[in-house]
Scaffold this active site. Sequence first.
Site, mmCIF file in Angstrom:
data_model
loop_
_atom_site.group_PDB
_atom_site.id
_atom_site.type_symbol
_atom_site.label_atom_id
_atom_site.label_comp_id
_atom_site.label_asym_id
_atom_site.label_seq_id
_atom_site.Cartn_x
_atom_site.Cartn_y
_atom_site.Cartn_z
ATOM 1 N N ASP A 125 0.832 -1.220 0.000
ATOM 2 C CA ASP A 125 0.000 0.000 0.000
ATOM 3 C C ASP A 125 0.861 1.264 0.000
ATOM 4 O OD1 ASP A 125 0.615 0.669 2.841
ATOM 5 O OD2 ASP A 125 -0.538 -1.144 3.257
ATOM 6 N N ASP B 281 7.054 -6.209 -2.869
ATOM 7 C CA ASP B 281 5.757 -6.823 -2.549
ATOM 8 C C ASP B 281 5.477 -7.891 -3.592
ATOM 9 O OD1 ASP B 281 3.047 -5.824 -0.754
ATOM 10 O OD2 ASP B 281 2.753 -7.283 -2.370
ATOM 11 N N GLY C 248 9.258 -11.791 -1.333
ATOM 12 C CA GLY C 248 10.258 -11.229 -0.432
ATOM 13 C C GLY C 248 11.182 -12.284 0.158
ATOM 14 N N ASP D 104 6.644 -5.635 6.411
ATOM 15 C CA ASP D 104 5.281 -5.099 6.537
ATOM 16 C C ASP D 104 4.372 -6.048 5.754
ATOM 17 O OD1 ASP D 104 2.939 -3.681 6.561
ATOM 18 O OD2 ASP D 104 3.703 -1.978 5.415
ATOM 19 N N THR E 49 1.348 -9.306 5.284
ATOM 20 C CA THR E 49 0.047 -9.808 5.708
ATOM 21 C C THR E 49 0.259 -10.810 6.843
ATOM 22 O OG1 THR E 49 0.325 -11.213 3.769
ATOM 23 C CG2 THR E 49 -1.317 -9.492 3.592
ATOM 24 N N ASP E 50 -0.834 -11.378 7.341
ATOM 25 C CA ASP E 50 -0.754 -12.316 8.467
ATOM 26 C C ASP E 50 0.003 -13.589 8.045
ATOM 27 O OD1 ASP E 50 -2.285 -10.521 9.952
ATOM 28 O OD2 ASP E 50 -4.146 -11.337 9.140
ATOM 29 N N PRO F 46 0.872 -16.381 1.183
ATOM 30 C CA PRO F 46 2.207 -16.018 0.683
ATOM 31 C C PRO F 46 3.126 -15.458 1.761
ATOM 32 C CG PRO F 46 0.524 -14.473 -0.152
ATOM 33 C CD PRO F 46 -0.204 -15.593 0.544
#
Length: 311
Positions: A115, A135, A167, A185, A187-188, A192
Amino acid sequence: MQFLAGMSIVTLFWLSSPYLERVPRMIKIAQQDWFIETNTGSAIGLALQAKLHEERSEYQKIEVYATETFGHLMVIDDCTMVTQRDNFIYHEMMTHPALFTHPNPRRVVIIGGGDCGTLQQVLLHPSVEKVTQIDIDERVTRLAEQYFPELCANNGDPRAELLFADGVRWIQESPAGSVDLIIVDSTDPVGPAAGLFSAPFFRDCLQTLAPGGMVVQQSESPLLHAQSIIQPMHREMRKAGFAQTRTLLFPLFIYPSGWWSATMACKDGEFAPFRAADARNKPFATQYYNADVHQACFALPNFLQALLADS
Ligand code: SAM
């Protein structure tokens, strides 16, 4: 036991994770549509005006909503990611505590962060010469450009490089000693992002960091995930060879429990002392972070102190 021994740490995180229980719901309450995210017997909700976008990218389901009071909301795989109203807390706390701890952060890598809110905060530091954001999903960034343009306003900064790749793999292949600060930074820890919470990833981060280097990673809720995520993260980072680890805390309404954390590790020696004078005289404005918040955010409640003393 043999069964357990054969499983990776990622699988163990996943099996013990409350994400197994996550059930998203769009529901109507008194004629009003709500986005509801449930987690371990609790829920957070945002009243909706409209669904603006939904797609299934190569990696995940991405939705964007207009909410009644939090501006635009991005949801990935049914989990809230970012809103226009409160993202500043997360993005400032994922960046400035680490950047004002490292003595001279020049080369920064962001893993995830599609984002671009974290990237924007990193670029505020005059010492930073290069920021590479990796990302896995280009669609997150393209949708952020469309629905969160204020977060992407500085993407054209010549110091910023935006790559779209895994990453885990990128860090594996990056030259040794080439980075001062890695910010994860993500996702949970499912889908991925699962590999980003694993011991091999931390070992590769250690190798990529220059002497004095640091990593900071979002580490979920201190209330809900202290045992399943935060404690194992400390343990695995140290096992990978990081010299010291510490967790910082901050409030965040839109994530489960309303209380979130990031965990930092330094490659060698001890954490450098907080550059308090630089933080007090920083040449840019922040809405949440300041030098007093910096000092306060590392204060741990007793239950976390006890848990992390054992890790
Ligand atoms: N602040 C958010 C949170 O904690 O919910 C995270 C926001 S950011 C949008 C998370 C990003 O991590 C997503 O854009 C996703 O594509 C990215 N991501 C997940 N796994 C990844 C991986 N293996 N490599 C690089 N990026 C990854």
